[in-house]
Design a protein around this motif. Sequence first.
Motif, PDB file in Angstrom:
ATOM      1  N   GLY A  43       0.788  -1.225   0.000  1.00 58.56           N
ATOM      2  CA  GLY A  43       0.000   0.000   0.000  1.00 58.56           C
ATOM      3  C   GLY A  43       0.824   1.281   0.000  1.00 58.56           C
ATOM      4  O   GLY A  43       0.286   2.369  -0.152  1.00 58.56           O
ATOM      5  N   THR A  44       2.123   1.156   0.168  1.00 55.56           N
ATOM      6  CA  THR A  44       2.997   2.331   0.170  1.00 55.56           C
ATOM      7  C   THR A  44       3.109   2.890  -1.244  1.00 55.56           C
ATOM      8  O   THR A  44       3.231   2.132  -2.206  1.00 55.56           O
ATOM      9  N   VAL A  45       3.085   4.215  -1.354  1.00 54.78           N
ATOM     10  CA  VAL A  45       3.289   4.875  -2.646  1.00 54.78           C
ATOM     11  C   VAL A  45       4.406   5.903  -2.466  1.00 54.78           C
ATOM     12  O   VAL A  45       4.320   6.776  -1.609  1.00 54.78           O
ATOM     13  N   TRP A  46       5.446   5.759  -3.255  1.00 52.69           N
ATOM     14  CA  TRP A  46       6.543   6.718  -3.273  1.00 52.69           C
ATOM     15  C   TRP A  46       6.503   7.485  -4.583  1.00 52.69           C
ATOM     16  O   TRP A  46       6.022   6.980  -5.591  1.00 52.69           O
ATOM     17  N   ARG A  47       7.065   8.689  -4.553  1.00 47.73           N
ATOM     18  CA  ARG A  47       7.184   9.498  -5.769  1.00 47.73           C
ATOM     19  C   ARG A  47       8.659   9.737  -6.081  1.00 47.73           C
ATOM     20  O   ARG A  47       9.458   9.932  -5.167  1.00 47.73           O
ATOM     21  N   HIS A  48       8.951   9.717  -7.372  1.00 50.49           N
ATOM     22  CA  HIS A  48      10.319   9.964  -7.834  1.00 50.49           C
ATOM     23  C   HIS A  48      10.871  11.235  -7.190  1.00 50.49           C
ATOM     24  O   HIS A  48      10.204  12.257  -7.135  1.00 50.49           O
ATOM     25  N   GLY A  49      12.093  11.171  -6.665  1.00 48.14           N
ATOM     26  CA  GLY A  49      12.770  12.325  -6.076  1.00 48.14           C
ATOM     27  C   GLY A  49      12.534  12.514  -4.588  1.00 48.14           C
ATOM     28  O   GLY A  49      13.253  13.277  -3.945  1.00 48.14           O
ATOM     29  N   GLU A  50      11.539  11.842  -4.015  1.00 48.51           N
ATOM     30  CA  GLU A  50      11.294  11.956  -2.569  1.00 48.51           C
ATOM     31  C   GLU A  50      12.388  11.236  -1.783  1.00 48.51           C
ATOM     32  O   GLU A  50      13.061  10.355  -2.299  1.00 48.51           O
ATOM     33  N   ARG A  51      12.512  11.629  -0.528  1.00 44.23           N
ATOM     34  CA  ARG A  51      13.424  10.948   0.391  1.00 44.23           C
ATOM     35  C   ARG A  51      12.581  10.110   1.347  1.00 44.23           C
ATOM     36  O   ARG A  51      11.568  10.584   1.865  1.00 44.23           O
ATOM     37  N   HIS A  52      13.010   8.860   1.552  1.00 44.68           N
ATOM     38  CA  HIS A  52      12.307   7.963   2.473  1.00 44.68           C
ATOM     39  C   HIS A  52      13.317   7.153   3.266  1.00 44.68           C
ATOM     40  O   HIS A  52      14.396   6.827   2.768  1.00 44.68           O
ATOM     41  N   ASN A  53      12.924   6.810   4.490  1.00 47.92           N
ATOM     42  CA  ASN A  53      13.724   5.901   5.298  1.00 47.92           C
ATOM     43  C   ASN A  53      13.271   4.477   5.040  1.00 47.92           C
ATOM     44  O   ASN A  53      12.136   4.120   5.366  1.00 47.92           O
ATOM     45  N   VAL A  54      14.131   3.672   4.439  1.00 47.21           N
ATOM     46  CA  VAL A  54      13.882   2.243   4.350  1.00 47.21           C
ATOM     47  C   VAL A  54      14.184   1.707   5.748  1.00 47.21           C
ATOM     48  O   VAL A  54      15.215   2.046   6.337  1.00 47.21           O
ATOM     49  N   THR A  55      13.272   0.907   6.300  1.00 44.02           N
ATOM     50  CA  THR A  55      13.494   0.382   7.655  1.00 44.02           C
ATOM     51  C   THR A  55      13.422  -1.145   7.653  1.00 44.02           C
ATOM     52  O   THR A  55      12.714  -1.746   6.846  1.00 44.02           O
ATOM     53  N   TRP A  56      14.155  -1.741   8.575  1.00 45.31           N
ATOM     54  CA  TRP A  56      14.174  -3.194   8.714  1.00 45.31           C
ATOM     55  C   TRP A  56      14.318  -3.519  10.191  1.00 45.31           C
ATOM     56  O   TRP A  56      14.761  -2.707  11.005  1.00 45.31           O
ATOM     57  N   ASP A  57      13.909  -4.726  10.542  1.00 50.39           N
ATOM     58  CA  ASP A  57      13.870  -5.168  11.937  1.00 50.39           C
ATOM     59  C   ASP A  57      15.243  -5.688  12.370  1.00 50.39           C
ATOM     60  O   ASP A  57      15.760  -6.629  11.775  1.00 50.39           O
ATOM     61  N   ILE A  58      15.795  -5.083  13.410  1.00 53.07           N
ATOM     62  CA  ILE A  58      17.097  -5.524  13.927  1.00 53.07           C
ATOM     63  C   ILE A  58      16.963  -6.193  15.301  1.00 53.07           C
ATOM     64  O   ILE A  58      17.959  -6.514  15.940  1.00 53.07           O
TER      65      ILE A  58
END
Length: 130
Positions: A43-58
């Motif tokens: 359901g996530t929608v990103w747009r070209h040029g935006e900044r996002h934090n990719v997150t993962w479980d540690i």
Amino acid sequence: MLPMSTFTLFFLVLYAFFSLVTSAPAPLQRDVFVPPVLYPGKGTVWRHGERHNVTWDISNAPAHITNNLGVIVLCREHELLDYEHPLAQDFDILLGRYEIVVPKVPKGSNYRILVFGDSGNTGEAFTITK
């Protein structure tokens, strides 16, 4: 022929050396870490040029990781990965997140994020728009 005292000294030095070698600590056991991707998700929608934090479980990271340098790769939902153009690389995999810039991509595809150090894990499919 060596005199007895020299032979005894040689034997004792040799014995001490082998005692040190055999009592040395065992090599450190390192584990493979496969971090589950948390974001982006379904359901996530990103747009070209935006900044996002990719997150993962540690939360379940082993104490000693084989390779702690991470790489983030964007892949199409049903295609091979683009290893030659990672979104990020050479960061500490134990950070749990890393900011990327959304690249320009072909229209009409779903994408997934792959996060890996010594082994990878892909997230759920999401959309990138222009």
